[in-house]
Every structure is written in structure tokens, then in C-alpha cells.
Write a protein that holds these residues in place. Structure first.
Motif, PDB file in Angstrom:
ATOM      1  N   ARG A   1       0.636  -1.144   0.097  1.00  0.00           N
ATOM      2  CA  ARG A   1      -0.034   0.006   0.026  1.00  0.00           C
ATOM      3  C   ARG A   1       1.034   1.377   0.126  1.00  0.00           C
ATOM      4  O   ARG A   1       0.244   2.226  -0.430  1.00  0.00           O
ATOM      5  N   ARG A   2       2.174   1.391   0.650  1.00  0.00           N
ATOM      6  CA  ARG A   2       2.995   2.424   0.512  1.00  0.00           C
ATOM      7  C   ARG A   2       3.476   2.776  -0.978  1.00  0.00           C
ATOM      8  O   ARG A   2       3.713   3.802  -1.242  1.00  0.00           O
ATOM      9  N   SER A   3       3.408   1.678  -1.998  1.00  0.00           N
ATOM     10  CA  SER A   3       3.815   1.997  -3.185  1.00  0.00           C
ATOM     11  C   SER A   3       2.559   2.531  -4.156  1.00  0.00           C
ATOM     12  O   SER A   3       2.909   2.771  -5.345  1.00  0.00           O
ATOM     13  N   TRP A   4       1.455   2.697  -3.548  1.00  0.00           N
ATOM     14  CA  TRP A   4       0.271   3.038  -4.273  1.00  0.00           C
ATOM     15  C   TRP A   4       0.408   4.647  -4.704  1.00  0.00           C
ATOM     16  O   TRP A   4       0.915   5.102  -3.767  1.00  0.00           O
ATOM     17  N   GLY A   5       0.009   4.976  -5.596  1.00  0.00           N
ATOM     18  CA  GLY A   5       0.100   6.460  -6.207  1.00  0.00           C
ATOM     19  C   GLY A   5      -1.037   7.288  -5.236  1.00  0.00           C
ATOM     20  O   GLY A   5      -2.054   6.666  -5.118  1.00  0.00           O
ATOM     21  N   LYS A   6      -0.622   8.434  -5.030  1.00  0.00           N
ATOM     22  CA  LYS A   6      -1.419   9.357  -4.314  1.00  0.00           C
ATOM     23  C   LYS A   6      -2.652   9.721  -5.360  1.00  0.00           C
ATOM     24  O   LYS A   6      -2.274   9.900  -6.609  1.00  0.00           O
ATOM     25  N   PHE A   7      -3.767  10.542  -4.583  1.00  0.00           N
ATOM     26  CA  PHE A   7      -4.959  10.717  -5.580  1.00  0.00           C
ATOM     27  C   PHE A   7      -5.389  12.009  -4.908  1.00  0.00           C
ATOM     28  O   PHE A   7      -5.046  12.106  -3.618  1.00  0.00           O
TER      29      PHE A   7
ATOM     30  N   ALA B   1      -2.319  14.182  -3.587  1.00  0.00           N
ATOM     31  CA  ALA B   1      -1.358  13.990  -4.887  1.00  0.00           C
ATOM     32  C   ALA B   1      -0.288  15.287  -5.035  1.00  0.00           C
ATOM     33  O   ALA B   1       0.609  15.253  -5.606  1.00  0.00           O
ATOM     34  N   SER B   2      -1.151  16.475  -5.080  1.00  0.00           N
ATOM     35  CA  SER B   2      -0.495  17.788  -5.075  1.00  0.00           C
ATOM     36  C   SER B   2       0.108  18.373  -4.166  1.00  0.00           C
ATOM     37  O   SER B   2       0.731  19.524  -3.972  1.00  0.00           O
ATOM     38  N   GLY B   3      -0.007  17.572  -2.820  1.00  0.00           N
ATOM     39  CA  GLY B   3       0.579  18.130  -1.548  1.00  0.00           C
ATOM     40  C   GLY B   3       1.960  18.149  -1.395  1.00  0.00           C
ATOM     41  O   GLY B   3       2.867  17.338  -2.198  1.00  0.00           O
TER      42      GLY B   3
ATOM     43  N   VAL C   1      -6.302  12.447   4.896  1.00  0.00           N
ATOM     44  CA  VAL C   1      -7.214  13.142   3.951  1.00  0.00           C
ATOM     45  C   VAL C   1      -8.811  12.667   4.117  1.00  0.00           C
ATOM     46  O   VAL C   1      -9.037  11.484   3.882  1.00  0.00           O
ATOM     47  N   VAL C   2      -9.557  13.517   4.662  1.00  0.00           N
ATOM     48  CA  VAL C   2     -11.039  13.240   4.963  1.00  0.00           C
ATOM     49  C   VAL C   2     -11.877  13.797   3.823  1.00  0.00           C
ATOM     50  O   VAL C   2     -11.846  15.093   3.421  1.00  0.00           O
ATOM     51  N   SER C   3     -12.640  12.801   3.243  1.00  0.00           N
ATOM     52  CA  SER C   3     -13.471  13.138   1.827  1.00  0.00           C
ATOM     53  C   SER C   3     -14.582  14.137   2.706  1.00  0.00           C
ATOM     54  O   SER C   3     -15.272  13.471   3.352  1.00  0.00           O
ATOM     55  N   THR C   4     -15.008  15.015   1.808  1.00  0.00           N
ATOM     56  CA  THR C   4     -16.335  15.877   1.988  1.00  0.00           C
ATOM     57  C   THR C   4     -17.457  15.283   1.323  1.00  0.00           C
ATOM     58  O   THR C   4     -18.467  15.775   1.527  1.00  0.00           O
TER      59      THR C   4
END
Length: 289
Positions: free
Chosen positions: A75-81, A85-87, A96-99
């Protein structure tokens, strides 16, 4: 000047001020060795101006690395989204909490029907399920639409008086009588002999009751019992007590089994001195029916 010689204040220049650290040898760190011991040597001046050598020995230990499962490493190798991803690197490690509203559906076997909406919150819907008889509103007469207590037309319905409605075969046999299937006291049943035993018992107790006033604050029921039992059999003793202070309110009642014993107590104790007070004893007035 030798390193271990005592510094003379007269030999210092005015620009030196109070900071004499430039005269001390530099700080030396030795190690750590194979056992993890590290030695630190430094010098400082004490309050008398003497140079002092300070040696500090510490031990360094390495913490064991945590073991992670293969799934966690993957899971550590998964890409961010999304925003992660932009941070930057610091924000990428934050949760990150989804609204957005996320709806989770329970997976079901292929070919099975979708679950019907639960009607547990609606009692009427539960009653109508399986062919059960629905409730009928007693105000407007609608069947299964609402309960009688929540009828929207209850304010518009004319008031009904039960005294104007004649008894029916489905209703109670008489106005104010017990309903069908309810408990009926033995003295209210058909053919029962009506005796007012409770009223007679209370009347006898009132006739033999003596009222005692002008009692002290420390007087209690055992005190009155000890005082009045010499004149005959006593069935009940009561002393009025203040609920807040717990002290006597100054009056009480004594019930005798026989009236002649009550009259004898009145003749002997009326005007009797008790606990530095003069008692006033008389027959108690009967309670209103």
C-alpha cells in the motif's frame, strides 16, 4: 599560561567582559563504541573561577524496526490521488478526509433480489404486512392511515359525551362499570353483600384517637408510647416531624383499642408536665369523610 593554572582577573583585558569560554579547550566526543557507549568531555568555569573538566558517558541504543505485513508495504507504493497528490511531503503523510457522501452497498449473490426497504420505523407498515388487521381511527374512521392520537381531524371533530350514548352489546354493560375482561373487586361483583368495613374501622380508630399538643422538639413516638401505654392497649402512635430539621412539630396522636382507656388517659395527662412543658390532651376530631 598553563592550562591548569588559575586565571587572574587582573590579567584580563576590559574587552573580554564576562564571557571566558574562549579560554576553554574545545568539546570532545568519543564514540560510540561497539557496546554503544559514548563519552563527551567538556570544560567550564566554576563560581570561583577554576577550570573544571566534565565527562559525560551515555549509551546509545537503536530501536528495533517494526515489522509490516506485505499488504502494508504494498500500500505504501500506491499512487496518491486527490488533494494528497498535489501536496508537499509534510501534507502527503496526513490523513485526508473526504467531504463527499459515500454510500456503501452490501454485496449480494448473483441472481438474488434487492433488499426491500425496512419498515421498522413505521408501526402501521408493520401491521399491514402479512395481511394483519389495520388500526381504525376512532376520530375520523379512516383505516390504516394514522393512529387515533395523531389524527389530523381531532380538532374538527365535535366533542362526544359518553353519558348521552346508550350502552351497546359491544360496549360496557353500564356507564362507569368495568369493561369486559377487566378485574372486578369482590365487593363490586353482582350479588355481593356491601359492607363498609374499612369505613367502620377508620371510624373506630378516630373515636379512640387522642390528640396530644404542646410537645417538645425532642419528643418521639417511643416516648409517647411509654407515656400512654400505662392506661391501656395502644394500637398506633404518631408524632408529626419536620422534614427539613427532623425535629418534632409539637403535636401527635395516640390510638387506643378501647375508648374508655382513651378517656382515662385524657383525665390523667391533660395539664401534665412533661419535658418542661404542659401537655394538652383531648379527643381527636374525626377526619372528614
Amino acid at each position: 599560561m598553563p592550562a591548569d593554572a588559575k586565571i587572574r582577573w587582573g590579567e584580563l583585558e576590559e574587552d573580554d567582559g564576562g564571557d571566558l569560554d574562549f579560554l576553554l579547550p574545545p568539546r570532545v566526543v568519543i564514540g560510540p563504541d561497539e557496546n554503544g557507549f559514548k563519552k563527551t568531555i567538556e570544560y567550564r568555569f566554576d563560581d570561583d573561577g577554576n577550570k573544571v573538566k566534565v565527562t559525560t558517558t551515555t549509551r546509545v541504543r537503536k530501536l528495533a524496526r517494526a515489522r509490516l505485513s506485505k499488504a502494508a508495504v504494498e500500500r505504501r507504493s500506491w499512487g496518491k490521488f486527490g488533494d494528497a497528490a498535489s501536496g508537499d511531503d509534510a501534507s502527503a503523510r496526513l490523513t485526508v478526509v473526504s467531504t463527499e457522501e459515500i454510500l456503501l452497498e452490501r454485496p449480494r449473490a448473483p441472481g438474488s433480489k434487492a433488499d426491500e426497504p425496512s419498515a421498522s420505523g413505521d408501526p402501521l407498515a408493520m401491521a399491514s404486512k402479512g395481511g394483519a388487521v389495520l388500526m381504525v381511527c376512532r376520530t375520523c374512521g379512516k383505516k390504516g392511515d394514522h393512529w387515533t392520537s395523531k389524527c389530523p381531524y381531532k380538532d374538527l371533530a365535535p366533542p362526544t359525551d359518553a353519558s348521552d350514548t346508550p350502552p351497546t352489546s359491544d360496549g360496557p354493560a353500564a356507564l362507569g362499570g368495568p369493561a369486559k375482561g377487566s378485574y372486578v373487586a369482590p365487593r363490586l361483583r353482582a350479588g355481593a353483600v356491601h359492607t363498609d368495613a374499612g369505613h367502620d374501622m377508620r371510624r373506630r380508630n378516630d373515636e379512640n384517637s387522642v390528640r396530644v399538643t404542646n410537645l417538645s422538639e425532642d419528643t418521639r413516638e417511643p416516648d409517647l408510647l411509654e407515656l400512654f401505654r400505662t392506661f391501656g392497649a395502644v394500637s398506633r402512635v404518631y408524632v408529626a416531624v419536620d422534614q427539613k430539621t427532623g425535629m418534632s412539630r409539637g403535636f401527635g396522636f395516640v390510638n387506643f383499642v378501647h375508648r374508655e382507656d382513651a378517656e382515662k388517659a385524657i383525665s390523667k395527662l391533660n395539664g401534665y408536665g412533661y419535658d418542661n412543658l404542659i401537655l394538652h390532651v383531648e379527643m381527636a376530631a374525626p377526619r372528614p369523610t
